[in-house]
Design a protein around this motif. Structure first.
Motif, short mmCIF file in Angstrom:
data_model
loop_
_atom_site.label_atom_id
_atom_site.label_comp_id
_atom_site.label_asym_id
_atom_site.label_seq_id
_atom_site.Cartn_x
_atom_site.Cartn_y
_atom_site.Cartn_z
N LYS A 133 0.86 -1.24 0.17
CA LYS A 133 0.03 -0.02 0.07
C LYS A 133 0.83 1.36 0.14
N PRO A 134 0.46 2.45 -0.72
CA PRO A 134 1.36 3.60 -0.51
C PRO A 134 1.70 3.85 0.55
N LEU A 135 2.74 4.43 1.00
CA LEU A 135 3.21 5.22 2.07
C LEU A 135 2.61 6.66 1.97
N VAL A 136 2.10 7.13 3.19
CA VAL A 136 1.48 8.56 3.41
C VAL A 136 2.16 9.22 4.14
N PHE A 137 2.61 10.58 3.69
CA PHE A 137 3.35 11.30 4.64
C PHE A 137 2.42 12.33 4.86
N GLY A 138 1.72 12.34 5.97
CA GLY A 138 0.56 13.19 6.55
C GLY A 138 0.81 14.31 7.13
N ALA A 139 -0.40 15.04 7.67
CA ALA A 139 -0.23 16.16 8.61
C ALA A 139 0.81 17.04 8.46
N MET A 140 0.81 17.48 6.98
CA MET A 140 1.71 18.35 6.41
C MET A 140 1.30 19.78 6.24
N ILE A 141 1.81 20.77 7.03
CA ILE A 141 1.26 22.14 6.97
C ILE A 141 1.64 22.48 5.60
N HIS A 142 2.77 22.24 4.87
CA HIS A 142 3.11 22.91 3.67
C HIS A 142 3.15 21.77 2.61
N ARG A 143 2.02 20.93 2.64
CA ARG A 143 1.91 19.98 1.76
C ARG A 143 2.12 20.12 0.14
N ASP A 144 1.32 21.41 -0.27
CA ASP A 144 1.42 21.66 -1.67
C ASP A 144 3.03 22.00 -2.13
N GLU A 145 3.41 22.77 -1.18
CA GLU A 145 4.94 22.93 -1.47
C GLU A 145 5.85 21.75 -1.48
N ALA A 146 5.69 21.08 -0.76
CA ALA A 146 6.32 19.56 -0.61
C ALA A 146 6.05 18.79 -2.06
N PHE A 147 4.81 18.57 -2.36
CA PHE A 147 4.34 17.77 -3.22
C PHE A 147 4.99 18.52 -4.45
N GLU A 148 5.07 19.76 -4.84
CA GLU A 148 5.50 20.18 -6.09
C GLU A 148 6.91 20.10 -6.16
N THR A 149 7.71 20.19 -4.95
CA THR A 149 9.13 19.91 -4.82
C THR A 149 9.50 18.35 -5.24
N ILE A 150 8.60 17.48 -4.66
CA ILE A 150 9.01 16.18 -4.78
C ILE A 150 8.81 15.81 -6.38
N TYR A 151 7.55 16.27 -6.81
CA TYR A 151 7.07 15.81 -8.24
C TYR A 151 7.95 16.47 -9.31
N THR A 152 8.38 17.85 -9.05
CA THR A 152 9.31 18.40 -10.08
C THR A 152 10.59 17.72 -9.93
N GLN A 153 11.20 17.40 -8.88
CA GLN A 153 12.28 16.59 -8.70
C GLN A 153 12.33 15.22 -9.30
N TYR A 154 11.01 14.54 -9.11
CA TYR A 154 10.94 13.11 -9.80
C TYR A 154 10.99 13.38 -11.18
N ILE A 155 10.18 14.42 -12.08
CA ILE A 155 10.14 14.54 -13.26
C ILE A 155 11.09 14.80 -13.72
N LYS A 156 12.29 15.61 -13.22
CA LYS A 156 13.48 15.97 -13.62
C LYS A 156 14.46 14.67 -13.74
N ILE A 157 14.32 13.64 -12.60
CA ILE A 157 15.08 12.39 -12.78
C ILE A 157 14.61 11.69 -13.66
N MET A 158 13.35 11.51 -14.12
CA MET A 158 12.84 10.53 -14.77
C MET A 158 13.10 10.81 -16.22
N THR A 159 13.12 12.41 -16.43
CA THR A 159 13.41 12.83 -17.90
C THR A 159 15.02 12.73 -18.06
#
Length: 169
Positions: A133-159
């Motif tokens: 089951k997916p791991l969940v990093f919860g109770a994050m005050i800055h969730r959107d900032e964290a998501f954007e950072t992770i997703y952007t770096q993920y896309i960068k690595i994958m490309t």
């Protein structure tokens, strides 16, 4: 939210310079040098946007015991990894730290855990081949900032890694 690095340790660093530039030392967490905490090379450091990390709790839905199910800690993103440092004060806490290679992520989504948790229960769901089951990093005050950072770096690595894979075919 408590900073991972105290203000006094940054006081002598001129603005515009990171601590690493001033001292030549690698980034540190509360428990020691970043690369040692996560057993990574010295070149792996948190990205500037998250050098103090994001406070959150790791919800591992693969676990049955409540003590293994939810752990408080801090989430970091480096160039190649997603790193969770457990806040557990037990001596074995290094075993509770989590390191996920960005290239191993099979799915990343914004996730709503429970609205009663801090940060309106907002979290990030991360799936890898090694988790049922997916791991969940919860109770994050800055969730959107964290998501954007992770997703952007993920896309960068994958490309950057995809052209190598297609060239091998």
């Amino acid at each position: 939210v408590q900073p991972v690095v105290s203000r006094s340790s940054l006081a002598a660093v001129p603005s515009g310079m990171s601590r690493e530039d001033d001292t030549g030392r690698s980034h540190s967490t509360k428990k020691g040098p970043f690369h040692e905490i996560f057993n990574l090379s010295e070149s792996e450091r948190p990205l500037a946007v998250c050098e103090n990390g994001w406070r959150c709790c790791l919800i591992n839905r693969d676990r049955k015991m409540p003590t293994d199910y939810i752990r408080n800690g801090v989430l970091y993103v480096t160039e190649n990894y997603l790193c969770f440092e457990s806040s557990s004060s037990k001596s074995s806490s290094s075993k509770k730290n989590k390191v996920i290679k960005l290239v191993d992520i099979t799915d990343i989504q914004k996730y709503k855990v429970l609205s009663v948790l801090p940060g309106s229960g907002m979290g990030i769901s991360i799936a890898t081949p090694s988790t049922q089951k997916p791991l969940v990093f919860g109770a994050m005050i800055h969730r959107d900032e964290a998501f954007e950072t992770i997703y952007t770096q993920y896309i960068k690595i994958m490309t950057t890694s995809k052209p190598l894979a297609s060239a091998e075919l």
